[in-house]
Design an enzyme around this catalytic site. Structure first.
Site, PDB file in Angstrom:
ATOM      1  N   GLY A  20      11.637   9.726  34.261  1.00  0.00           N
ATOM      2  CA  GLY A  20      10.913   8.722  34.871  1.00  0.00           C
ATOM      3  C   GLY A  20      10.417   9.611  36.172  1.00  0.00           C
ATOM      4  CG  PHE A  21       7.989   7.676  39.017  1.00  0.00           C
ATOM      5  CD1 PHE A  21       6.572   8.383  39.323  1.00  0.00           C
ATOM      6  CD2 PHE A  21       8.115   6.508  38.660  1.00  0.00           C
ATOM      7  CE1 PHE A  21       5.506   7.443  39.128  1.00  0.00           C
ATOM      8  CE2 PHE A  21       6.794   5.595  38.343  1.00  0.00           C
ATOM      9  CZ  PHE A  21       5.602   6.292  38.555  1.00  0.00           C
ATOM     10  CB  VAL A  86      22.707   9.480  28.149  1.00  0.00           C
ATOM     11  CG1 VAL A  86      23.992   9.569  28.851  1.00  0.00           C
ATOM     12  CG2 VAL A  86      22.028  10.549  28.146  1.00  0.00           C
ATOM     13  CD  GLU A 178       1.052  -5.062  42.630  1.00  0.00           C
ATOM     14  OE1 GLU A 178       0.647  -4.328  43.307  1.00  0.00           O
ATOM     15  OE2 GLU A 178       1.690  -4.714  41.585  1.00  0.00           O
ATOM     16  CG  ASP A 307      14.414   2.213  40.867  1.00  0.00           C
ATOM     17  OD1 ASP A 307      13.957   2.928  41.924  1.00  0.00           O
ATOM     18  OD2 ASP A 307      13.640   1.634  40.156  1.00  0.00           O
ATOM     19  CB  ALA A 323       7.013   5.618  42.165  1.00  0.00           C
TER      20      ALA A 323
END
Ligand SMILES: Cc1cc2nc3c(=O)[nH]c(=O)nc-3n(C[C@H](O)[C@H](O)[C@H](O)COP(=O)(O)OP(=O)(O)OC[C@H]3O[C@@H](n4cnc5c(N)ncnc54)[C@H](O)[C@@H]3O)c2cc1C
Length: 426
Positions: A20-21, A86, A178, A307, A323
């Site tokens: 991810g980020f 994992v 949003e 996160d 992010a």
């Protein structure tokens, strides 16, 4: 014969779990370092989660916000990408355990496995109120939203039709706001000419928040502006009311029961089980409580970022689950690993907050840069340019910019596709 061994020429093995980020930034930051890197992810793509709601609301296609991880790392011969899940860490033997029984050895491990939505002890609500975290979640929501309009078009009973045309979003953080704004615009601007038996203007979009205001992370005046803007495009905002029941027929909040066929969960997150894998200390959301340098207590060779961690590194305040925070942590870990290999000094992680952004609707956004606060059309343009800038690759940037210009100019959303089944499948 000498018993002396030649110095090992094997490069230092870094394993990064999660592309991810945070994980991807760590891999990028290690470019040129004398290491061999294995990146493991259970998905084959890196996902730009901030625009997931646009896939869920038929504004963008899945391929516009995701990239194959293997492709992103193709120019790095020292990086091996594994498509695997994992399921644990054997910290004593320094091995990452995969769910198919394999194990991957490491010298340094970086855990960047993110978070998922959480239902505050009501996991039974998930089938009725799905959350938004993956591309599958987004296409499932898109299907539910579009199918609700299709079913309403054929429904003769007014009460059942009203329930089909009621969309409930639980949680008024940036994702909830949003989603609510975009579903309202879908019903108000995009869909009306396409239906014959229903007036999609009559669709209800209800945003329910347990706290006292929308966008709680933003300044008070921006949050009031966001609420007024949502209401101006037809969203009903309910504040200070936790949802106490969620079923296939609707929701209950306070003394109210609201019949709704589409419910979306945007209210809470839970960290990946990284803390459990290591028996490490964690907070209430399951996030690993890492040391100041982002290592696991007692394991200087294991880092955790993004996160999935909790750390008070924003001038003593908790680092937010966004992010840029994950990316800054990924970069810090890469720098720390490189410094250690040079036997150079390393330091603690410090988060720098650039600002908070949220889009409310077409031409409406809010931006909180701290001292500078922006709202309305100017904020919307900056929001759009910032998101296009952070996408990877020219093709994605052009494609997303064109999709948005089309929505802006024509109110048309090209990704209105009902996939994953025929009209018989809910
Ligand atoms: C709908 C939505 C909207 C958002 N909007 C914004 C926004 O507008 N701005 C903003 O800054 N942030 C936003 N965020 C938050 C932001 O996306 C996260 O903070 C960021 O993705 C965290 O990065 P990460 O590297 O920690 O985790 P992620 O980016 O979630 O990456 C985790 C990776 O780990 C992999 N993984 C997980 N478990 C395993 C396992 N067991 N085995 C192998 N691989 C595994 C996953 O497949 C994933 O690729 C949003 C998030 C969501 C869900």
């Amino acid at each position: 014969m000498t018993t002396e061994q030649a110095p090992s020429t094997k490069p230092h093995r870094v394993v990064i779990v999660g592309a991810g980020f945070g994980g991807l930034e760590a891999a990028f930051g290690l470019a040129g370092a004398p290491v061999s890197i294995t990146v493991i992810d259970r998905r084959n793509h890196h996902l730009f989660q901030p625009l997931l709601y646009q896939v869920a609301t038929a504004s963008l296609a899945t391929s516009e916000i995701a990239w194959p991880i293997r492709h992103l790392l193709r120019d790095r011969p020292e990086v091996t990408t594994l498509f695997a899940t994992v399921c644990g860490i054997d910290a004593a033997a320094k091995r990452v355990l995969l769910d198919d029984g394999d194990a991957v050895p490491y010298d340094t491990l970086v855990l960047a496995t993110g978070a998922r939505h959480a239902y505050f002890g009501h996991d039974e609500w998930e089938p009725f109120a799905p959350g938004l975290k993956t591309l599958e979640d987004a296409t499932t929501l898109r299907r539910r939203i579009l199918v609700a309009f299709e079913r309403a078009e054929r429904e003769c009973d007014p009460q059942r039709r009203a329930a089909l045309l009621t969309f409930v979003i639980i949680g008024a953080g940036p994702t909830g706001v949003e989603l609510a704004g975009t579903i309202a615009e879908l019903a108000q601007d995009t869909l009306p000419p396409d239906f014959r038996n229903i007036d999609t203007h009559k669709a209800r979009v209800v945003l329910i928040e347990a706290g006292p205001r929308v966008l709680a992370g933003f300044a008070d005046d921006l949050s009031s502006y966001a609420q007024r803007s949502l209401e101006s495009i037809g969203v009903e905002v309910v504040l200070g009311q936790p949802v106490t029941e969620c079923t296939a027929d609707g929701v209950v909040y306070g003394d109210n029961r609201l019949e709704a066929r589409t419910i979306i969960w945007a209210a809470g997150v839970r960290a990946s089980p990284a803390a459990e894998w290591l028996g490490a200390p964690s907070d209430r959301a399951g996030r690993v409580q890492v040391e100041a340098d982002l290592t696991i207590p007692g394991h200087p060779e294991i880092f955790a970022i993004g996160d999935t961690v909790s750390i008070d590194a924003w001038d003593g305040k908790p680092v937010p689950g966004i992010a840029p925070a994950a990316k800054q942590q990924g970069k810090h870990v890469a720098e720390t690993i490189k410094a250690r290999l040079r036997s150079a000094a390393t330091g603690p992680f410090r988060y720098k907050h650039a600002g908070s952004l949220a889009q409310i609707g077409k031409r409406i956004a809010v931006i909180d840069f701290g001292r500078i606060k922006l709202r309305g059309t100017i904020a919307w343009w900056i929001w759009g340019i910032a998101h296009i800038y952070f996408l990877i690759g020219l093709r994605h940037r052009l494609s997303v910019a064109l999709s948005w210009l089309w929505i802006y100019a024509r109110d048309q959303r090209a990704a209105r596709l009902i996939t994953q089944g025929s009209s018989k499948v809910v």
